[in-house]
Design a protein around this motif. Structure first.
Motif, PDB file in Angstrom:
ATOM      1  N   ARG A   1      38.482  31.760  28.811  1.00 40.73           N
ATOM      2  CA  ARG A   1      37.868  31.517  30.108  1.00 40.73           C
ATOM      3  C   ARG A   1      37.197  30.145  30.129  1.00 40.73           C
ATOM      4  O   ARG A   1      37.331  29.370  31.077  1.00 40.73           O
ATOM      5  CB  ARG A   1      36.841  32.609  30.401  1.00 40.73           C
ATOM      6  CG  ARG A   1      36.122  32.435  31.730  1.00 40.73           C
ATOM      7  CD  ARG A   1      35.049  33.510  31.891  1.00 40.73           C
ATOM      8  NE  ARG A   1      34.433  33.443  33.212  1.00 40.73           N
ATOM      9  CZ  ARG A   1      33.489  32.569  33.545  1.00 40.73           C
ATOM     10  NH1 ARG A   1      33.065  31.677  32.673  1.00 40.73           N
ATOM     11  NH2 ARG A   1      32.983  32.579  34.760  1.00 40.73           N
TER      12      ARG A   1
ATOM     13  N   GLN B   1      30.215  29.103  42.094  1.00 39.79           N
ATOM     14  CA  GLN B   1      30.276  30.450  41.528  1.00 39.79           C
ATOM     15  C   GLN B   1      28.879  31.044  41.338  1.00 39.79           C
ATOM     16  O   GLN B   1      28.687  32.253  41.416  1.00 39.79           O
ATOM     17  CB  GLN B   1      31.006  30.431  40.181  1.00 39.79           C
ATOM     18  CG  GLN B   1      32.499  30.155  40.291  1.00 39.79           C
ATOM     19  CD  GLN B   1      33.179  30.057  38.925  1.00 39.79           C
ATOM     20  OE1 GLN B   1      32.548  29.712  37.926  1.00 39.79           O
ATOM     21  NE2 GLN B   1      34.460  30.347  38.884  1.00 39.79           N
TER      22      GLN B   1
ATOM     23  N   MET C   1      37.989  26.556  32.150  1.00 38.67           N
ATOM     24  CA  MET C   1      36.957  25.876  32.935  1.00 38.67           C
ATOM     25  C   MET C   1      36.900  24.403  32.522  1.00 38.67           C
ATOM     26  O   MET C   1      36.806  23.504  33.360  1.00 38.67           O
ATOM     27  CB  MET C   1      35.608  26.551  32.691  1.00 38.67           C
ATOM     28  CG  MET C   1      34.491  26.023  33.536  1.00 38.67           C
ATOM     29  SD  MET C   1      34.653  26.468  35.285  1.00 38.67           S
ATOM     30  CE  MET C   1      33.664  27.963  35.338  1.00 38.67           C
TER      31      MET C   1
ATOM     32  N   GLY D   1      38.109  39.068  39.392  1.00 44.16           N
ATOM     33  CA  GLY D   1      37.080  38.338  38.675  1.00 44.16           C
ATOM     34  C   GLY D   1      36.822  36.951  39.200  1.00 44.16           C
ATOM     35  O   GLY D   1      35.815  36.349  38.901  1.00 44.16           O
ATOM     36  N   LYS D   2      37.776  36.419  39.991  1.00 46.21           N
ATOM     37  CA  LYS D   2      37.571  35.089  40.574  1.00 46.21           C
ATOM     38  C   LYS D   2      37.202  34.045  39.521  1.00 46.21           C
ATOM     39  O   LYS D   2      36.331  33.204  39.739  1.00 46.21           O
ATOM     40  CB  LYS D   2      36.476  35.127  41.655  1.00 46.21           C
ATOM     41  CG  LYS D   2      36.712  36.164  42.740  1.00 46.21           C
ATOM     42  CD  LYS D   2      37.886  35.799  43.608  1.00 46.21           C
ATOM     43  CE  LYS D   2      38.186  36.883  44.637  1.00 46.21           C
ATOM     44  NZ  LYS D   2      39.632  36.968  44.909  1.00 46.21           N
ATOM     45  N   ASN D   3      37.858  34.128  38.373  1.00 44.75           N
ATOM     46  CA  ASN D   3      37.625  33.118  37.350  1.00 44.75           C
ATOM     47  C   ASN D   3      38.679  32.025  37.436  1.00 44.75           C
ATOM     48  O   ASN D   3      39.791  32.251  37.917  1.00 44.75           O
ATOM     49  CB  ASN D   3      37.669  33.768  35.962  1.00 44.75           C
ATOM     50  CG  ASN D   3      36.472  34.644  35.714  1.00 44.75           C
ATOM     51  OD1 ASN D   3      35.330  34.225  35.910  1.00 44.75           O
ATOM     52  ND2 ASN D   3      36.717  35.878  35.300  1.00 44.75           N
ATOM     53  N   ILE D   4      38.308  30.826  36.950  1.00 46.80           N
ATOM     54  CA  ILE D   4      39.234  29.701  36.952  1.00 46.80           C
ATOM     55  C   ILE D   4      40.274  29.916  35.854  1.00 46.80           C
ATOM     56  O   ILE D   4      39.923  30.242  34.724  1.00 46.80           O
ATOM     57  CB  ILE D   4      38.474  28.381  36.706  1.00 46.80           C
ATOM     58  CG1 ILE D   4      37.347  28.204  37.724  1.00 46.80           C
ATOM     59  CG2 ILE D   4      39.430  27.192  36.730  1.00 46.80           C
ATOM     60  CD1 ILE D   4      37.800  28.184  39.151  1.00 46.80           C
TER      61      ILE D   4
ATOM     62  N   ALA E   1      31.291  24.216  30.060  1.00 44.06           N
ATOM     63  CA  ALA E   1      32.334  24.956  29.345  1.00 44.06           C
ATOM     64  C   ALA E   1      32.167  24.777  27.841  1.00 44.06           C
ATOM     65  O   ALA E   1      32.256  25.732  27.063  1.00 44.06           O
ATOM     66  CB  ALA E   1      33.720  24.499  29.793  1.00 44.06           C
TER      67      ALA E   1
ATOM     68  N   GLN F   1      40.599  26.352  45.868  1.00 46.43           N
ATOM     69  CA  GLN F   1      40.507  26.011  47.293  1.00 46.43           C
ATOM     70  C   GLN F   1      41.883  25.990  47.964  1.00 46.43           C
ATOM     71  O   GLN F   1      42.003  26.281  49.147  1.00 46.43           O
ATOM     72  CB  GLN F   1      39.836  24.638  47.459  1.00 46.43           C
ATOM     73  CG  GLN F   1      38.352  24.633  47.114  1.00 46.43           C
ATOM     74  CD  GLN F   1      37.734  23.246  47.205  1.00 46.43           C
ATOM     75  OE1 GLN F   1      38.416  22.234  47.046  1.00 46.43           O
ATOM     76  NE2 GLN F   1      36.433  23.182  47.443  1.00 46.43           N
TER      77      GLN F   1
ATOM     78  N   ARG G   1      26.754  36.790  40.857  1.00 54.08           N
ATOM     79  CA  ARG G   1      27.593  36.743  39.649  1.00 54.08           C
ATOM     80  C   ARG G   1      26.749  36.464  38.408  1.00 54.08           C
ATOM     81  O   ARG G   1      27.057  36.942  37.317  1.00 54.08           O
ATOM     82  CB  ARG G   1      28.674  35.667  39.790  1.00 54.08           C
ATOM     83  CG  ARG G   1      29.739  36.039  40.807  1.00 54.08           C
ATOM     84  CD  ARG G   1      30.898  35.064  40.764  1.00 54.08           C
ATOM     85  NE  ARG G   1      31.654  35.177  39.510  1.00 54.08           N
ATOM     86  CZ  ARG G   1      32.806  34.544  39.291  1.00 54.08           C
ATOM     87  NH1 ARG G   1      33.318  33.779  40.220  1.00 54.08           N
ATOM     88  NH2 ARG G   1      33.432  34.694  38.143  1.00 54.08           N
TER      89      ARG G   1
ATOM     90  N   THR H   1      40.712  21.931  44.896  1.00 54.22           N
ATOM     91  CA  THR H   1      40.955  22.584  43.611  1.00 54.22           C
ATOM     92  C   THR H   1      42.047  23.632  43.794  1.00 54.22           C
ATOM     93  O   THR H   1      42.408  23.986  44.924  1.00 54.22           O
ATOM     94  CB  THR H   1      39.694  23.296  43.111  1.00 54.22           C
ATOM     95  OG1 THR H   1      39.362  24.345  44.029  1.00 54.22           O
ATOM     96  CG2 THR H   1      38.521  22.333  43.007  1.00 54.22           C
TER      97      THR H   1
END
Lengths: 423, 423
Positions: free
Chosen positions: A64, B99, A68, A143-146, B79, A99, B120, A96
């Motif tokens: 993760r 986020q 990022m 989870g809306k993670n990158i 990160a 986006q 979050r 991004t």
């Protein structure tokens, strides 16, 4: 005109000068009346530098956080590119992956795109902007993670956006003029291909051609998005990849599209496997459980006298150690005699839909290799591809011989099929 | 224990070693039983390097794209910091400003936080993670664009998150040991302050003290979040900033908290202004319309004989040209005789709530300056601050004299008020 998606790789935007040069090219496309969406990779060595930093703080960076980190690279290049375009008097906005609506699964470092919802991009270009989108990245549905898409991810971003936006073409800008009939570093007489079908391009990509990745072509074929691979350093027409040649792509259908080679693989032979049902399955289950991707798999008929057979497969060299370990761990259950590992091999592939209806192709291929004294160790075929494994030391001579034998050399009388590169 | 928000500046995470050192400190706070949320700035010179790149591609980078570019800096540092923490065996997750729920207005490059919705972050720390948040950045309520908070933005992010999460304390880690009674580079005998009220800290920040920015202290006061300013390089206790000293902060209330100075301002005098209603308003409307922030404003009584008066104000040197231009443009409407511009000035300020009830402070201040032969050019006061403008060449001597006169020197017998720095 229409909607064009352009993708620029890291070498095209390696520094401020590169960014300004690319900005001009983008503005030209806009001036020609197109709506333009641009996908951009990180500048030059940025990604490698970030990886280096990560390794300095942690030997095993978490997926993760690694994603990022890496996505900072495209954020920099896309913002700079948007600035450079605005400096030329045109409106641009950067987005991004998140986006831009690039939705992926949750597998960090090699996520797969599961949906593209380009509402913001559509609005932006409808308002007259050039939209700049970060390649290689998305956001996970859960989870809306990158996330990042792994190797060649920016090409896939471009094709996926082109599909979601129903673009006329996805232009992939790179540092070569297009797809060639063979690697020009090996075959001086290799020719740029004007047009190639998705199917042939998929086989070339799977056989070692590096210009487009298999995954990107597969995506384009599924959504029928024509790809135009071309140089960001010249104004030349490159290679079109699509279902059918279009109006001005005046090409005869060739028997052979090209010759690809790959020296990144190794060969594992499992010796003395009992020739009975379930043995092969046990071997390949062990390999699959270790998450190793095999390429060619060959089993000869067994010698009836012994009741034993050999099974050989090829795989990326980088995964060789892991494969050997996995097989040794399962030796008792599988019941083989020994393992052989060989990484001094090359794979040479002849690709072309025409071979389906031309029975002499296989014979001509093998004769060409035989004429220059190259021994064939393994053979594997699909409907539109023949691949052989040879010694790695033979690869360049073998590729040149095959390229010549099939009339692909640029100054050969027979090289009309993909001649006339449009320069 | 409780919930702690820590903020680390760019100098604390300038390289991989710095990141690893900070990671250890964060893990220590977690081991002490706290929930920990960390706000981090971009590494070392990253932001300056990005600005340099932007200037190479465009002389006037667009605000939206500039923010997109700059926010890559915190993305990298956060990160890496999360990776370094995980490498120490603790769980960490990094979050962008967006986020983390940092919602701002749409003023690119100097956005203001209008809401923080840290859902979050709360979930992450409740699951046992250390949450790492990008400082300096947010997302606009309208348009969902990436914004940055301007100078000192990461401190503001930290305080805003601490308020939204109802944290016990917001620890601001920096490269000095805390807030001092004067700039230690000028006054060798300056002492670290153990505790200071929000009000005094606000006045010091407005008067040239660089450790905490006014905006961050203002936010902390509004939500009553204690700030602990301390060094990321030592384990020392730093300076607490809060409404009231807490249990172990055994301090007497001092008359004077400290002496601040500021050499970044210039002085503009508008000479020969007709002394009638509306004249001052016309001057300051012109200045306001040019978006210039004035500091001190002084007008003397007019000489009755001429009917004219002079108005003087100070402002950041960087805005001097703009102010002169604005006044010249409005010369006819305002009706002054001439303008004088002087950037060889310094502002020296004495700050302390105790001066409200100690009438001799102003006299002592001016006597101290007089004793070392420093001439006072302008005077401005608030309830808890006296500021004077002097020649810039006099500033160091003046600050030392005042510091001594009010018993703030560390080896003075009178220096008990903020003595015992807890080292």
């Amino acid at each position: 005109m229409g909607l064009v998606v352009q993708k620029y790789g890291g070498s095209s935007v390696a520094d401020a000068e590169g960014i300004k040069r690319v900005a001009k090219r983008i503005v030209d496309a806009k001036k020609n009346g197109n709506q333009v969406v641009v996908v951009v990779s990180a500048m030059g060595d940025t990604t490698d530098e970030l990886i280096d930093l990560a390794e300095q703080v942690s030997p095993m960076p978490a997926g993760r956080e690694f994603d990022m980190l890496l996505t900072a690279g495209e954020r920099i290049s896309m913002a700079l590119l948007a600035m450079a375009i605005k400096n030329l008097g045109h409106e641009a906005q950067s987005f991004t992956g998140s986006q831009a609506g690039v939705i992926t699964d949750s597998v960090h470092n090699k996520a797969r795109i599961i949906d593209v919802t380009p509402g913001r991009i559509r609005t932006s270009i409808d308002e007259g902007n050039i939209a700049i989108v970060a390649g290689f990245q998305g956001v996970s549905q859960e989870g809306k993670n990158i996330t990042t898409l792994g190797r060649g991810g920016s090409d896939t971003t471009a094709v996926a956006l082109a599909a979601a936006l129903d673009a006329e073409v996805c232009e992939i800008y790179t540092d070569v003029d297009g797809v060639f009939t063979a690697d020009p570093r090996v075959v001086k007489k290799a020719q740029k291909i004007d047009w190639i079908s998705f199917e042939d391009m998929l086989e070339l990509a799977a056989s070692g051609s590096k210009v487009l990745l298999h995954r990107c072509v597969e995506y384009a074929r599924r959504y029928n998005i024509p790809i135009h691979v071309r140089s960001s350093f010249s104004g030349l027409r490159g290679t079109w990849v699509s279902n059918e040649p279009q109006g001005d792509q005046q090409v005869e259908h060739a028997i052979i599209s090209g010759v690809a080679h790959d020296v990144s693989e190794a060969k594992v032979t499992v010796v003395g496997v009992p020739d009975k049902p379930g043995e092969a399955a046990a071997i390949f289950r062990a390999i699959a459980d270790a998450e190793i991707n095999m390429d060619m798999v060959v089993q000869n008929v067994s010698a009836a006298s012994t009741g034993l057979t050999d099974i050989t497969f090829t795989l990326p060299k980088a995964e060789g150690r892991k494969a050997i370990d996995a097989l040794e761990r399962n030796r008792a259950g599988i019941g083989f005699e020994s393992l052989r590992y060989d990484d001094q091999i090359a794979k040479i592939s002849l690709v072309g839909a025409g071979m389906k209806t031309n029975p002499g192709v296989t014979a001509s291929f093998f004769e060409a290799l035989s004429d220059v004294g190259v021994n064939i160790e393994l053979i594997s075929t699909s409907e539109i591809r023949i691949s052989v494994v040879t010694r790695v030391d033979d690869v360049n001579e073998a590729v040149r011989a095959v390229h010549t034998a099939f009339g692909l050399d640029s100054d050969s009388d027979e090289a009309v099929v993909y001649g006339g590169t449009g320069r």
